[in-house]
Design a protein around this motif. Structure first.
Motif, short mmCIF file in Angstrom:
data_model
loop_
_atom_site.label_atom_id
_atom_site.label_comp_id
_atom_site.label_asym_id
_atom_site.label_seq_id
_atom_site.Cartn_x
_atom_site.Cartn_y
_atom_site.Cartn_z
N PHE A 47 6.48 9.26 58.77
CA PHE A 47 7.83 9.03 58.24
C PHE A 47 7.93 9.56 56.81
O PHE A 47 7.00 9.42 56.01
CB PHE A 47 8.18 7.54 58.28
N GLN A 63 15.42 8.02 60.63
CA GLN A 63 14.24 8.57 61.32
C GLN A 63 13.84 7.77 62.56
O GLN A 63 13.04 8.24 63.37
CB GLN A 63 13.06 8.65 60.36
N MET A 64 14.39 6.56 62.68
CA MET A 64 14.08 5.73 63.85
C MET A 64 15.34 4.97 64.23
O MET A 64 15.57 3.84 63.81
CB MET A 64 12.93 4.77 63.53
N GLU A 65 16.17 5.63 65.03
CA GLU A 65 17.47 5.07 65.40
C GLU A 65 17.57 4.69 66.87
O GLU A 65 18.34 3.82 67.25
CB GLU A 65 18.58 6.10 65.08
N THR A 66 16.80 5.37 67.72
CA THR A 66 16.98 5.20 69.16
C THR A 66 15.66 4.90 69.87
O THR A 66 14.58 5.15 69.34
CB THR A 66 17.58 6.48 69.78
N ASP A 68 14.60 6.56 72.37
CA ASP A 68 13.96 7.85 72.63
C ASP A 68 13.08 8.27 71.45
O ASP A 68 11.98 8.81 71.64
CB ASP A 68 15.02 8.93 72.88
N GLN A 69 13.56 8.03 70.23
CA GLN A 69 12.75 8.36 69.05
C GLN A 69 11.46 7.54 69.02
O GLN A 69 10.39 8.05 68.68
CB GLN A 69 13.57 8.12 67.77
N LEU A 70 11.57 6.26 69.38
CA LEU A 70 10.39 5.41 69.41
C LEU A 70 9.41 5.88 70.49
O LEU A 70 8.20 5.94 70.26
CB LEU A 70 10.79 3.95 69.65
N ASP A 71 9.94 6.24 71.64
CA ASP A 71 9.08 6.73 72.73
C ASP A 71 8.35 8.00 72.31
O ASP A 71 7.16 8.18 72.61
CB ASP A 71 9.91 7.00 73.98
N ARG A 72 9.05 8.89 71.61
CA ARG A 72 8.42 10.14 71.16
C ARG A 72 7.31 9.87 70.15
O ARG A 72 6.27 10.52 70.17
CB ARG A 72 9.47 11.09 70.58
N LEU A 73 7.56 8.90 69.26
CA LEU A 73 6.54 8.54 68.29
C LEU A 73 5.28 8.04 68.99
O LEU A 73 4.16 8.45 68.67
CB LEU A 73 7.07 7.46 67.34
N SER A 76 3.50 10.83 71.06
CA SER A 76 2.84 11.84 70.23
C SER A 76 1.47 11.36 69.74
O SER A 76 0.54 12.16 69.58
CB SER A 76 3.71 12.19 69.02
#
Length: 295
Positions: A47, A63-66, A68-73, A76
């Protein structure tokens, strides 16, 4: 049967003929510890930070709104291990100069998540999207388990966690969004756990004990006399001289504060005199010395 730290405190006091004192400051203390900051943890996860004021830095918004963003984090698996390696190096050096016990540690997972999401937004999400918050907290917890294991290998005597936001939650919500995850961190190694939660935590005490922490560091706003009567002697209660009194009070006022705390905890072998939180900048050393001199 006493916990490791309770047993250490009782033996130490018998050996030296006086109470164990361990303020949260850079000077003399029995328990010296590191506490990896929540911003360092956020940076290690990738971040970006921004300067809000010349003295205030925060995680950049958006940087962390959805989900999907959490899943990608999580998918990865990105994490900059150099941050943990740096903490281990600092711990190794610290142990060379510590007379008492030396420990590693970090801010708790809920505090790290709050720093990324924003405290106000996160508190709203506890109601509107609790599964999202728990999933994020769980992921951060796994990283902290890795830190605890590394610091144990480095020779840490205990693991300190500061979870300052937890008192904003009800006791049951504290357990749901923080306590059960703190327990996982402490269970990952056989190191004794220290837990500091800011604010009024008397009603949280049973849940703080359930985390498995052997030492509860109590804020100056909590009734420490009532708190110590809620726990077994295997749980050390550490606190809780007011940092404000130490910073702005006269020597007489500091002595009265120390006397009051010692009086309400007298007779409890699981009590360690400390500050209720980190001391304030500019606190007179003469006031701090009174913690070690009062009998």
């Amino acid at each position: 049967m006493a916990g490791k730290i309770a047993d250490y405190v009782m033996k130490k006091e018998k050996q030296q003929g006086k109470r164990v004192v361990s303020p949260i400051w850079e000077g003399e203390k029995e328990f010296d510890f590191l506490c990896m900051g929540h911003l360092e943890m956020a940076k290690a996860m990738g971040f970006e930070l921004q300067k809000i004021t010349p003295v205030l830095t925060a995680v950049s918004e958006g940087q962390m709104e959805t989900a999907d963003q959490l899943d990608r984090l999580i998918e990865s698996g990105f994490f900059d291990e150099s941050y943990f390696e740096r903490e281990a190096t600092l711990l190794y050096r610290q142990k060379e100069h510590t007379k008492g016990l030396a420990g590693g540690g970090c801010f708790g997972p809920l505090t790290v998540v709050s720093g990324i999401l924003g405290a106000e937004r996160m508190l709203k999400m506890l109601v509107r999207a609790p599964e999202f918050v728990e999933k994020f907290v769980s992921y951060v917890t796994e990283r902290m388990e890795e830190l605890a294991e590394l610091e144990k290998e480095t020779g840490s005597d205990f693991f300190w966690i500061a979870e300052p936001l937890a008192s904003l939650l009800s006791p049951k919500k504290f357990w749901q969004f923080s306590g059960q995850y703190l327990r996982k961190i402490y269970e990952k190694t056989d190191m004794p756990g220290f837990l500091h939660v800011c604010g009024k935590t008397l009603k949280h005490t049973p849940y703080m004990v359930q985390t498995g922490a052997e030492v509860l560091s109590i804020d100056s706003t909590t009734d420490i006399g009532s708190c110590i009567r809620l726990v077994d002697e295997q749980i050390v209660i550490m606190g809780n001289v007011s940092p404000a009194v130490l910073r702005y009070g006269t020597q007489y006022e500091v002595m009265e504060e120390v006397r009051r705390i010692i009086d309400v905890c007298r007779g409890f072998p699981n009590f360690v005199l400390s500050t209720g939180c980190s001391i304030m900048e500019g606190t007179p050393k003469e006031n701090m010395q009174l913690l070690f001199e009062y009998e």
